[in-house]
Design an enzyme around this catalytic site. Structure first.
Site, PDB file in Angstrom:
ATOM      1  N   ASP A 168       2.562  -9.265  -8.048  1.00 28.90           N
ATOM      2  CA  ASP A 168       1.396  -8.490  -7.614  1.00 28.90           C
ATOM      3  C   ASP A 168       0.628  -7.927  -8.805  1.00 28.90           C
ATOM      4  OD1 ASP A 168       1.818  -8.841  -4.910  1.00 28.90           O
ATOM      5  OD2 ASP A 168       3.011  -7.024  -4.685  1.00 28.90           O
TER       6      ASP A 168
ATOM      7  N   GLU B 190      11.361  -5.084   1.208  1.00 29.54           N
ATOM      8  CA  GLU B 190      11.331  -4.056   0.162  1.00 29.54           C
ATOM      9  C   GLU B 190      11.867  -2.701   0.617  1.00 29.54           C
ATOM     10  OE1 GLU B 190       7.514  -3.949  -1.787  1.00 29.54           O
ATOM     11  OE2 GLU B 190       7.273  -6.118  -1.649  1.00 29.54           O
TER      12      GLU B 190
ATOM     13  N   SER C 206       5.784  -5.700   1.724  1.00 28.96           N
ATOM     14  CA  SER C 206       6.541  -4.588   2.297  1.00 28.96           C
ATOM     15  C   SER C 206       6.386  -4.540   3.809  1.00 28.96           C
ATOM     16  CB  SER C 206       6.075  -3.261   1.691  1.00 28.96           C
ATOM     17  OG  SER C 206       4.715  -3.018   1.986  1.00 28.96           O
TER      18      SER C 206
ATOM     19  N   TRP D 165      -0.543   1.764 -14.261  1.00 33.93           N
ATOM     20  CA  TRP D 165      -0.105   2.891 -13.445  1.00 33.93           C
ATOM     21  C   TRP D 165       0.988   3.703 -14.123  1.00 33.93           C
ATOM     22  CZ3 TRP D 165      -0.041   0.173  -7.966  1.00 33.93           C
ATOM     23  CH2 TRP D 165      -1.362  -0.110  -7.606  1.00 33.93           C
TER      24      TRP D 165
ATOM     25  N   HIS E 125      -4.923  -0.569   6.457  1.00 37.56           N
ATOM     26  CA  HIS E 125      -5.216   0.843   6.226  1.00 37.56           C
ATOM     27  C   HIS E 125      -5.638   1.546   7.514  1.00 37.56           C
ATOM     28  CE1 HIS E 125      -4.844   0.042   1.974  1.00 37.56           C
ATOM     29  NE2 HIS E 125      -5.686  -0.958   2.102  1.00 37.56           N
TER      30      HIS E 125
ATOM     31  N   GLU F 226      -8.632  -2.739 -12.627  1.00 42.98           N
ATOM     32  CA  GLU F 226      -8.733  -1.344 -13.061  1.00 42.98           C
ATOM     33  C   GLU F 226      -8.681  -1.203 -14.577  1.00 42.98           C
ATOM     34  OE1 GLU F 226      -5.733   0.907 -11.120  1.00 42.98           O
ATOM     35  OE2 GLU F 226      -6.345   0.266  -9.112  1.00 42.98           O
TER      36      GLU F 226
END
Length: 776
Positions: free
Chosen positions: A603, A488, A437, A565, A698, A609
């Site tokens: 991805d 994206e 992105s 998710w 970040h 997780e």
């Protein structure tokens, strides 16, 4: 009489009132009094919902301004020393410094709460805490107890248990053993329990979910003395709560603890209650039979069949609850306007789950006839979902059943694929790329929103997105990147975008749940068999490729992340749903290849997780999760390059599974760890290509070229340079163009410098490179 209660309730509000109040306060647009008024109103509303549903207690202590673990630490006086705050006088503004950081202090670390998608702030334990008396901390819990009592409620307090609190914390600055702080922790807990007794609180729910884990013996041994100390406090009665998995492997320990009751999660582990038989004659058994982590209606007929013998055996000592806190589900289905009536009839959010508890209680106490209408309505809804053609698609099930071993394996091993891919792509040593992105400007978001509302015609929307794509391609070419992406612009979210184009997914209007602090997410609902009715990304990628002679990566979200998710259907194994998604993605991958796309990224940021909490369950999960990825990726030719992207702080325990995914290139987040994460790949001798991140997306800070060059030098010491890629840590969606272009310019310059140092090296894909790679 059977007691019903909840382990916790969502705190954000049905319309995300807490989120908006927090963000207004942080921006300085409202006062602390305004924020506290919102919190008070939400607590009152949530306690009233529990009372109105007929629960025997309202739960107090589950509200938090940011996170319940941080609030427990504040209650105990365990504020990290590095902030210099007085634990007894911690202000609300200071608590947000702990959570969010400021110019002088980094925020506390944040990580996943067990295997959920909620994040907690990690308590910091340092050696100086050994030398000081803990507590008193802040008064928030006692204030909220008085608040609930003033409203006329019968209160049950929830408190994170001492062993789980220590287990979740991190030792820092040389503290050798977290359990060395147990005496200080217990001193603080004792004071809290005594204060609660003085407030006439009847019950305290002590959450010890660490009991479902595989614990070292020292931690197992700590439970007995810890809970003996809590019993000696002469506080309220204590309900020991476990959830998220079976605690049956610790049944003997739990039965020996001096508590007044135990809560077991019978949704995740319905058979575990047998391990606790016969139940102690002087203890309450609370059973979690309503799913606190998913949004489907409870099959009340099945639950009552399970509970009736328990009710007969235990009588008033049987308590009924959700499996865990309702924090993990949306607040109220009545606020939902987007779903059709049939699908809506299959769901229960937090408020509806309280009503389910009430029906179960009345059926057990008064007999099923007392709630016959509710039971009939429930049976109709369960049957509707079971039999619906929307849920079950014979073609999808047949295709999953027909998956062969060969469908989950590339046609040739990596070295042969590398030769074919290099011949096709002709990439330089140390190829540069991005993760997918690019900045999403207000103009992009506005165009998407207008199109979704119907205010922007499809052709106008298409032209605007094409203009954005052309701009992104032009910028990448000007920067000198080697493998490009389309940016994206058309995607709002990496899961929602694909879910909206796949059959078997639905989306709510107000199905928000808290991720952390003010951040809320609205997970899609996987209600039925998943398939792809038509291509989802091909035209965007094909158009982008037409603008450049450089290779363009197709960008997809992997099957495990699509699963993790989302709220996932509970009527079939998760593996089956993952394989259905994998087949849909496989079709997209093959269509991208047919359209001339030579590199495709799938991805999987949520791959780790999904790890189960118990070690014995991990191998099975890793096997099917890696297989689902391979099914999605293995339909292409050898000369089509498959990429994946992951961002974790720990790889060691899953590296064999990552290697078994057999992606040609994996890009990972490493800049914040100073490339230390690569050591695990080197020790494991990871066989394929790796792109370690050299730019922390970040942070708004743009690293200097020499910093990125240094990171690349470190990477080249542990991974053969022939198999190294250069890229940012993650997608650039949240950053602004000036910093992005500056950072990418630096990446390209640092790469040129490293290429000069390795001028004689050959890219992966030549025989010389294979030999050199083996020697490195």
């Amino acid at each position: 009489m059977t007691t019903i209660h909840t382990l916790g309730y969502p705190r954000i509000g049905a319309q995300r009132e807490l989120k908006f109040a927090l963000e207004s306060f942080w921006k300085g647009a409202s006062s602390e009094d305004d924020l506290r008024a919102t919190g008070s109103a939400l607590r009152a509303r949530h306690w009233a919902a529990q009372r109105d549903a007929g629960l025997d207690f309202v739960t107090v202590g589950d509200f938090a301004w940011y996170d319940q673990v941080q609030q427990t630490a504040a209650l105990l006086g365990a504020v990290p020393t590095r902030y210099g705050f007085d634990p007894a006088q911690l202000t609300l503004a200071q608590s947000f410094v702990l959570a969010r950081g400021n110019a002088d202090h980094a925020a506390m670390e944040m990580t996943k709460w067990f295997d959920t998608n909620y994040h907690y702030l990690v308590p910091e334990l340092t050696p100086d805490l050994l030398d000081r008396q803990w507590g008193p901390g802040t008064e928030w819990l006692f204030d909220e107890v008085r608040e609930a009592q003033a409203l006329g409620h019968r209160v049950k307090v929830v408190l994170l248990g001492p062993i789980t609190f220590l287990h979740l914390a991190k030792a820092r600055h040389g503290l050798a053993d977290k359990l060395a702080l147990l005496p200080q922790v217990l001193q603080a807990y004792t004071a809290v329990l005594q204060r609660l007794a003085a407030l006439k609180v009847e019950w305290v729910q002590i959450d010890e979910p660490a009991l479902v884990l595989d614990l070292p013996q020292a931690w197992v041994d700590a439970f007995g003395p810890a809970h003996q100390a809590l019993a000696a406090a002469k506080g309220p009665k204590r309900l020991l709560a476990t959830y998220f998995e079976a605690a049956s492997h610790h049944a003997a320990l739990i039965q020996s603890l001096p508590v007044d009751g135990v809560h077991l999660d019978l949704v995740r582990a319905p058979d575990q209650v047998a391990a606790f038989a016969p139940w102690s004659a002087d203890k309450v058994l609370s059973v979690g039979v309503v799913d606190g982590r998913n949004i489907w209606r409870t099959d009340l007929t099945r639950v009552l069949a399970h509970l009736t013998p328990l009710a007969q055996a235990l009588g008033d000592r049987l308590w009924i609850a959700p499996s865990c806190s309702l924090l993990h589900v949306p607040v109220d289905l009545s606020a939902e306007t987007k779903l059709d009536d049939e699908l809506k009839g299959w769901l229960a959010f937090a408020r509806q789950k309280l009503d389910e508890l009430a029906v179960i209680k009345r059926a057990l106490v008064e007999g099923p006839a007392a709630v016959q209408g509710e039971l009939d309505d429930n049976r109709i809804a369960i049957a509707s979902r079971t039999q619906s053609r929307r849920v079950h698609n014979a073609g999808v099930k047949k295709r999953v059943a027909a998956i062969r071993a060969a469908d989950a394996v590339r046609a040739a091993p990596y070295p042969a694929r590398a030769d074919a891919q290099q011949a096709r792509l002709n990439l330089p040593l140390l190829p540069t790329t991005t993760i997918g992105s690019f900045p999403q400007t207000p103009e992009i978001r506005r165009a998407r929103a207008q199109h979704k509302r119907g205010d922007l015609p499809a052709l106008d929307y298409l032209q605007r997105m094409r203009t954005e794509i052309a701009d992104v391609v032009r910028r990448q070419e000007a920067l000198g990147l080697d493998m490009l992406v389309h940016g994206e612009a058309e995607r709002n979210d990496m899961v929602e975008y694909f879910g909206e184009l796949l059959w078997g997914y639905a989306f709510t209007a107000n199905g928000w749940v808290q991720s952390y602090g003010s951040r809320c997410v609205k997970p899609p609902v996987i209600y039925g068999d998943v398939y792809r009715p038509e291509a989802m990304t091909v035209e965007w990628s094909k158009y982008a490729q037409s603008l450049t002679s450089k290779p363009m990566k197709g960008m997809l979200t992997g099957p495990v992340t699509m699963l993790q998710w989302s709220f996932v259907r509970d009527d079939q194994p998760r593996e089956q749903t993952a394989l259905q998604i994998a087949l849909a993605l496989r079709d997209e991958v093959c269509d991208l290849e047919a359209a001339g796309i030579a590199a495709i990224q799938i991805d999987e940021p949520a791959f780790r997780e999904g790890l189960p909490l118990r070690a014995s369950d991990v191998p099975t999960y890793l096997e099917w999760a890696a297989r689902a990825f391979r099914v999605s990726a293995s339909g292409v030719r050898n000369d089509t390059q498959i990429h994946t992207h992951m961002c974790y702080s720990e790889f060691n325990d899953i590296l064999p599974a990552i290697a078994s995914m057999d992606a040609d290139v994996i890009t990972i987040e490493t800049s914040r760890s100073n490339m230390e994460l690569l050591d695990a790949f080197a020790e494991f001798a990871y066989p394929n290509e790796i792109g370690p991140g050299v730019y922390d997306i970040h942070s708004p800070r743009v690293p200097r070229v020499d910093e990125m060059e240094s990171l690349l030098d470190k990477a080249a010491q542990v991974v053969p340079v022939q198999r190294l890629w250069v890229n940012p840590d993650c997608g650039l969606k949240t950053r602004g163009w000036p910093e992005v272009e500056a950072a990418l310019q630096g990446i390209v310059e640092a790469t040129h410098r490293l290429r000069a140092k390795h001028a004689n090296a050959k890219r992966a894909g030549s025989k010389a490179a294979h030999v050199e790679g083996e020697m490195a």
